[in-house]
Design a protein around this motif. Structure first.
Motif, PDB file in Angstrom:
ATOM      1  N   TYR A 141       1.983 -27.583  -9.829  1.00 17.47           N
ATOM      2  CA  TYR A 141       1.969 -27.464  -8.361  1.00 17.47           C
ATOM      3  C   TYR A 141       3.228 -26.781  -7.840  1.00 17.47           C
ATOM      4  N   ASN A 142       3.846 -25.978  -8.674  1.00 23.08           N
ATOM      5  CA  ASN A 142       5.003 -25.211  -8.238  1.00 23.08           C
ATOM      6  C   ASN A 142       4.566 -24.250  -7.131  1.00 23.08           C
ATOM      7  N   PRO A 143       5.112 -24.393  -5.921  1.00 27.23           N
ATOM      8  CA  PRO A 143       4.670 -23.533  -4.818  1.00 27.23           C
ATOM      9  C   PRO A 143       4.870 -22.045  -5.094  1.00 27.23           C
ATOM     10  N   LEU A 144       5.891 -21.714  -5.888  1.00 23.86           N
ATOM     11  CA  LEU A 144       6.118 -20.304  -6.214  1.00 23.86           C
ATOM     12  C   LEU A 144       5.012 -19.762  -7.117  1.00 23.86           C
ATOM     13  N   TYR A 145       4.460 -20.619  -7.984  1.00 22.90           N
ATOM     14  CA  TYR A 145       3.376 -20.197  -8.865  1.00 22.90           C
ATOM     15  C   TYR A 145       2.037 -20.219  -8.147  1.00 22.90           C
ATOM     16  N   LEU A 146       1.868 -21.155  -7.221  1.00 25.81           N
ATOM     17  CA  LEU A 146       0.609 -21.226  -6.476  1.00 25.81           C
ATOM     18  C   LEU A 146       0.366 -19.948  -5.680  1.00 25.81           C
ATOM     19  N   ASP A 183       4.426 -10.100 -15.345  1.00 22.45           N
ATOM     20  CA  ASP A 183       5.023  -9.230 -14.326  1.00 22.45           C
ATOM     21  C   ASP A 183       5.419 -10.041 -13.095  1.00 22.45           C
ATOM     22  N   TYR A 184       4.546 -10.957 -12.714  1.00 18.61           N
ATOM     23  CA  TYR A 184       4.817 -11.787 -11.538  1.00 18.61           C
ATOM     24  C   TYR A 184       6.101 -12.585 -11.717  1.00 18.61           C
ATOM     25  N   LEU A 185       6.298 -13.147 -12.908  1.00 18.60           N
ATOM     26  CA  LEU A 185       7.484 -13.962 -13.148  1.00 18.60           C
ATOM     27  C   LEU A 185       8.762 -13.136 -13.131  1.00 18.60           C
ATOM     28  N   GLN A 186       8.702 -11.923 -13.628  1.00 19.25           N
ATOM     29  CA  GLN A 186       9.890 -11.070 -13.592  1.00 19.25           C
ATOM     30  C   GLN A 186      10.262 -10.718 -12.151  1.00 19.25           C
ATOM     31  N   ILE A 187       9.253 -10.403 -11.353  1.00 21.03           N
ATOM     32  CA  ILE A 187       9.499 -10.121  -9.928  1.00 21.03           C
ATOM     33  C   ILE A 187      10.033 -11.371  -9.231  1.00 21.03           C
ATOM     34  N   LEU A 188       9.404 -12.508  -9.544  1.00 22.04           N
ATOM     35  CA  LEU A 188       9.802 -13.768  -8.923  1.00 22.04           C
ATOM     36  C   LEU A 188      11.241 -14.124  -9.274  1.00 22.04           C
ATOM     37  N   ALA A 189      11.646 -13.860 -10.512  1.00 19.52           N
ATOM     38  CA  ALA A 189      13.011 -14.177 -10.938  1.00 19.52           C
ATOM     39  C   ALA A 189      14.035 -13.376 -10.140  1.00 19.52           C
ATOM     40  N   VAL A 190      13.739 -12.110  -9.906  1.00 17.78           N
ATOM     41  CA  VAL A 190      14.649 -11.280  -9.109  1.00 17.78           C
ATOM     42  C   VAL A 190      14.711 -11.796  -7.668  1.00 17.78           C
ATOM     43  N   LEU A 191      13.550 -12.102  -7.105  1.00 21.27           N
ATOM     44  CA  LEU A 191      13.509 -12.607  -5.724  1.00 21.27           C
ATOM     45  C   LEU A 191      14.211 -13.957  -5.612  1.00 21.27           C
ATOM     46  N   GLU A 192      14.088 -14.779  -6.657  1.00 24.20           N
ATOM     47  CA  GLU A 192      14.756 -16.086  -6.649  1.00 24.20           C
ATOM     48  C   GLU A 192      16.268 -15.912  -6.635  1.00 24.20           C
ATOM     49  N   GLN A 193      16.789 -14.986  -7.434  1.00 20.29           N
ATOM     50  CA  GLN A 193      18.229 -14.739  -7.455  1.00 20.29           C
ATOM     51  C   GLN A 193      18.705 -14.201  -6.105  1.00 20.29           C
ATOM     52  N   ILE A 194      17.921 -13.312  -5.509  1.00 21.49           N
ATOM     53  CA  ILE A 194      18.277 -12.804  -4.172  1.00 21.49           C
ATOM     54  C   ILE A 194      18.304 -13.953  -3.173  1.00 21.49           C
ATOM     55  N   ALA A 195      17.292 -14.832  -3.242  1.00 24.35           N
ATOM     56  CA  ALA A 195      17.234 -15.976  -2.326  1.00 24.35           C
ATOM     57  C   ALA A 195      18.426 -16.901  -2.530  1.00 24.35           C
ATOM     58  N   ASP A 196      18.844 -17.094  -3.784  1.00 23.60           N
ATOM     59  CA  ASP A 196      20.023 -17.918  -4.054  1.00 23.60           C
ATOM     60  C   ASP A 196      21.237 -17.392  -3.287  1.00 23.60           C
ATOM     61  N   GLY A 197      21.476 -16.087  -3.413  1.00 27.26           N
ATOM     62  CA  GLY A 197      22.645 -15.501  -2.773  1.00 27.26           C
ATOM     63  C   GLY A 197      22.569 -15.528  -1.268  1.00 27.26           C
ATOM     64  N   SER A 247      14.881 -22.054 -10.939  1.00 23.09           N
ATOM     65  CA  SER A 247      13.970 -21.586  -9.886  1.00 23.09           C
ATOM     66  C   SER A 247      13.899 -22.522  -8.686  1.00 23.09           C
ATOM     67  N   TYR A 248      14.408 -23.749  -8.809  1.00 20.38           N
ATOM     68  CA  TYR A 248      14.414 -24.710  -7.708  1.00 20.38           C
ATOM     69  C   TYR A 248      15.595 -24.492  -6.760  1.00 20.38           C
ATOM     70  N   LEU A 249      16.578 -23.666  -7.157  1.00 19.40           N
ATOM     71  CA  LEU A 249      17.809 -23.526  -6.369  1.00 19.40           C
ATOM     72  C   LEU A 249      17.570 -23.074  -4.927  1.00 19.40           C
ATOM     73  N   PRO A 250      16.647 -22.134  -4.651  1.00 20.80           N
ATOM     74  CA  PRO A 250      16.418 -21.794  -3.237  1.00 20.80           C
ATOM     75  C   PRO A 250      15.990 -22.990  -2.404  1.00 20.80           C
ATOM     76  N   PHE A 251      15.211 -23.904  -2.984  1.00 21.85           N
ATOM     77  CA  PHE A 251      14.788 -25.093  -2.244  1.00 21.85           C
ATOM     78  C   PHE A 251      15.964 -26.046  -2.028  1.00 21.85           C
ATOM     79  N   LEU A 252      16.895 -26.085  -2.977  1.00 22.25           N
ATOM     80  CA  LEU A 252      18.097 -26.896  -2.797  1.00 22.25           C
ATOM     81  C   LEU A 252      18.940 -26.346  -1.649  1.00 22.25           C
ATOM     82  N   PHE A 253      19.107 -25.040  -1.610  1.00 22.09           N
ATOM     83  CA  PHE A 253      19.853 -24.444  -0.493  1.00 22.09           C
ATOM     84  C   PHE A 253      19.126 -24.671   0.831  1.00 22.09           C
ATOM     85  N   LEU A 254      17.794 -24.607   0.807  1.00 28.58           N
ATOM     86  CA  LEU A 254      17.028 -24.876   2.026  1.00 28.58           C
ATOM     87  C   LEU A 254      17.276 -26.303   2.501  1.00 28.58           C
TER      88      LEU A 254
END
Length: 844
Positions: free
Chosen positions: A86-91, A103-117, A159-166
């Motif tokens: 039930y990971n919302p990023l995977y849903l 491919d989706y996971l590679q894109i998601l990883a980049v977006l996750e790092q951007i969201a972290d920063g 991958s949970y770090l953006p939610f922690l910052f939120l």
């Protein structure tokens, strides 16, 4: 006006840089024909499980499944929930079926790092830090070791770090305005993303809140409790909303989690300096000496949130009991401290502001730097003998000297010297993590070969042809087989393998203890694909798809029935179906009296259930067996070699009816840091290095080898290392001639919902329904619409008693804790509404 324009440029420039860094890191990773994903966990777990969940949803339309028939013989799907059920990023990927999950996971990883920063930058700016300090403190997160490394390895570690910052942003907003939606959603997102790291994430959030302590909170015990509730109940709401997922997952873990390492109480409460928790290491915070210096200097501030935060982090890092708690009391691992990255970032921003303003006294700077130096030097000496090489010590010393010089230069010459020092060391650490990552990445060429359309078409062809319920597996190189442990190419493809931290304990025991299957990989969590012909028959593996050019061969008993551009399809018509009915059974007691070799052979001709049948003799079912004398492979001997050695043994004593050869011997590994492997007739066993995290404990190697009429010798590969082999034994065996009438197919078929199976059969005598679906008490078995008792059969599988006659049968799986968890979530969903009504009533 010029200053205003410059500041406006910074408002745009800093977020742009924080966006560009992850993109650059990604390009560096894929440069040279790589994918930004590792060969092991990313490929065999973190990418295939989300794809499996997605494909299962497309096939069944069921967003709340209970059971996974495809994996590990058939198990509670919450055994695999950790990997993103039930990971919302995977849903979100469910809406994008045209994008491959890799491919989706590679894109998601980049977006996750951007969201972290960006989110870190927004959070720090919301705490009244200026753009420059917020930017450099955010860099510490974006370039941190685990963020760089695990975005391509074990993605869910970060991958949970953006939610922690939120949640952190939401907490500050809640303190200012009373609105708490971001806190609740942040905590909910962390739990659904990764419940394991959510514990540390919530701890970081609570620590952040408590460090803003106000004296009036503790005017009395009642006020203290009320104040704490008021500060953190929005986070509590988020936790309760996740119970629909958390409760069944916890029930699955309690039933099937592999045991953690034993830890003494004395070890837990004695302080320990473990530098990997904070320095460089991708399984810790992955920061540089600057982080230790900042935390140490913060200890000398006057009373403030920063001082309390620094003290709290120091205590957490020094006492292993907190490591143990944050790891769910399973073991001591540095990865539990990754969620505290934001707090170190906050301290960094605060330090840069104070340093720039010159409000930190030189003696406090010197004291903080000295304390950090002592901490680092003691830490290096404490673990030097076992963990740190000389060059690593030089790196650490250079890091300390550089930051010391930056502090001195910043104090006397240029205030931004410290920012420059932090940026330089984090960049160096980043490039180190990229180089470490690069060694483990999968290449595009390998992935293209592995994801061959021919293999998928072969599986589809088999499933379209087959009307019964059997299993279909692929075979290839060792790397391909490892990647295929959880890889379901087509919905409905059932396999015996599984690689998960939670798994069915009865199935694991059946494989490793009852049948003594060979274990070719070093990880104790892997239940690998097996070429043991007797196991394949018991588990109903009717079809094998052999990849083109892999060099793999189908075991004895499989016949080539088709090819697709070099990919071969093999079939064995003599395997047992997934569900059958028989009256030919032996008791558990008689089964336990058999050797591991006899157990394998007996299960070809009877089942293990209840008290057995009077006319079924366990020894007779096991066929005949006699000890073999393997010339040239006798007694004990010592291997000391830096390369693999191959030997060939003649089978001089083999008789015409000998169709199987069983071999076993004990192995003692004399090198703590090296694995041991021995391969017999292409069947590999491995003993993990004693220093390995997931030590497999495979100290007795067992082999089941098929012998054809042409087999007159044995090929053995002795892997490199320093190890001793002893107690070598071998047996020739001839199974009992099979009575083809001893079982009848129960006609089981998986239903559209994916959680139940139905079948029909006719039997002349009272007997047993036997399945090769791992035993689970949460099955409901209905015969002719009436519920019957679920029983364990074949020492690890699901079955039930049946009477003579024609019957309709249904197996339905009910996930434990699912209804209770859903009820809590439903009730929790009403709490914010109730809270709002109460606030309106009070006029707040």
């Amino acid at each position: 006006m010029k200053k205003i324009r410059c500041r406006d440029k910074r408002k745009i420039l800093f977020p742009l840089i924080l966006t560009a860094i992850p993109v650059i890191v990604y390009l560096l990773k894929i440069n040279g024909g790589y994918l930004a994903g590792s060969k092991v966990d990313w490929l065999s777990q973190h990418s295939v499980f989300p794809e499996y969940f997605r494909q299962r949803f497309y096939e069944t339309g069921n967003l709340f499944p209970d059971f996974s028939m495809e994996l590990g013989g058939g198990q509670n799907i919450y055994n695999f929930a950790y990997y993103g059920l039930y990971n919302p990023l995977y849903l979100l990927s469910y809406l994008l079926p045209f994008i491959e999950m890799t491919d989706y996971l590679q894109i998601l990883a980049v977006l996750e790092q951007i969201a972290d920063g960006i989110l870190c930058y927004v959070w720090l700016k919301g705490n009244q830090f200026k753009e420059e300090e917020s930017f450099f403190a955010s860099i510490a997160v974006v370039l941190a070791g685990p963020v760089i490394y695990h975005s391509s390895m074990q993605f869910m570690f970060v991958s949970y770090l953006p939610f922690l910052f939120l949640a952190l942003i939401g907490y500050d907003r809640y303190c200012r305005t009373g609105k708490y939606a971001f806190v609740t959603l942040g905590v909910l997102g962390m739990v659904l993303n990764n419940f394991y790291f959510a514990l540390g994430g919530v701890a970081a959030l609570v620590l952040y809140g408590l460090c803003g302590w106000k004296k009036e909170w503790a005017s009395s015990p009642a006020v203290l409790i009320k104040s704490l509730w008021h500060q953190f109940y929005p986070a509590f709401f988020g936790g309760l909303l996740s119970f629909f997922y958390l409760v069944p997952t916890c029930c699955a873990m309690l039933a099937g989690r592999s045991e953690g390492s034993s830890v003494s109480w004395k070890e837990l409460f004695l302080p320990e300096i473990e530098l990997d928790k904070i320095l460089y290491h991708p399984y810790g915070m992955g920061l540089t000496a600057a982080a230790v210096i900042v935390v140490a200097i913060s200890l000398f501030y006057r009373r403030s949130r920063e001082k309390y935060m620094a003290v709290s982090l120091t205590v957490l890092l020094l006492f292993p009991v907190f490591d143990w708690i944050l790891n769910g009391t399973l073991y001591l691992r540095e990865k539990a401290f990754i969620p505290f990255l934001p707090l170190v970032s906050y301290l960094t921003a605060s330090f840069l502001v104070r340093f720039k303003k010159g409000v930190i006294a030189p003696r406090k700077l010197a004291a903080g730097f000295g304390a950090a130096a002592i901490f680092l030097i003691i830490g290096v000496q404490y673990v030097r003998s076992s963990k740190y090489d000389t060059y690593e010590i030089y790196v650490l010393l250079s890091d300390m000297i550089l930051m010391g010089a930056a502090l001195l230069a910043g104090w006397k010459i240029w205030k931004r010297a410290v920012c420059t020092g932090i940026l330089l060391t984090m960049c160096c650490s980043c490039f180190l993590q990229i180089s470490l990552t690069k060694k483990e990445l999968v290449t595009e060429a390998w992935m293209e070969e592995y994801e061959s359309d021919d293999v998928t078409e072969a599986v589809k062809k088999v499933l379209e042809k087959e009307d019964g319920l059997y299993r279909t597996e692929t075979r290839g190189t060792a790397e391909q087989n490892k990647a295929a442990d959880n890889d379901i190419l087509v919905p409905g493809q059932n396999v015996t393998s599984c690689y998960s931290s939670v798994t069915n304990p009865d199935y694991k025991a059946f494989r490793e203890e009852e049948l003594q299957l060979s274990r070719p990989t070093r990880n104790l969590l892997m239940q690998e694909l097996s070429n043991n012909p007797l196991f394949l028959k018991i588990m109903g593996v009717r079809y094998l798809i052999v990849r083109e050019g892999s060099g793999a061969e189908a075991p004895e008993g499989y016949q080539l029935i088709d090819t697709i551009n070099g990919t071969c399809i093999y079939e064995n018509e003599d395997v047992l179906p997934v569900g059958y009915v028989t009256d030919q059974v032996i008791s558990e007691e008689d089964f336990h009296n058999l050797s591991w070799q006899e157990k394998q052979m007996a299960l070809q001709n009877c089942a293990v259930a209840g008290e057995g049948s009077e006319d079924t003799d366990a020894k007779e079912m096991a066929g005949t067996m006699r000890e073999a004398d393997l010339t040239g492979f006798q007694d004990s001997f010592h291997i000391q070699s830096d390369k693999t050695e191959k030997i060939t043994l003649p089978l001089t004593e083999r008789e015409k009816n000998d169709s199987l050869l069983f071999i076993s011997f004990d192995v003692k590994n004399n090198r703590r840091s090296s694995d041991v492997s021995v391969t017999v007739q292409g069947e590999k066993n491995k003993l993990t290095a004693k220093s390995a995290v997931y030590y497999n404990g495979n100290t007795t190697f067992c082999y089941t080898c098929s012998l054809t009429e042409e087999t007159d010798s044995l090929e053995i590969e002795l892997g490199k290392g320093d190890y001793e082999i002893s107690d070598i034994r071998a047996w020739y065996a001839s199974p009992k001639e099979e009575d083809t009438a001893w079982w009848k197919d129960a006609g089981l078929q998986l239903q559209k919902d994916g959680d139940s199976l139905k079948g029909s059969f006719h039997t002349e005598k009272d007997g047993w329904l036997i399945t090769s679906i791992p035993y689970d008490e949460n099955f409901e078995i209905r015969i002719d619409g009436k519920e019957t008792t679920v029983q364990k059969v074949n020492e690890g599988f699901t079955g039930a008693k049946v009477t003579a006659g024609q019957h309709e049968i249904e197996l339905i799986y009910h996930t434990p804790g699912k209804r209770a968890g859903a009820a809590v979530t439903a009730a929790a969903a009403l709490l914010p509404l109730l809270d709002r009504l109460l606030k309106r009533k009070r006029g707040t």
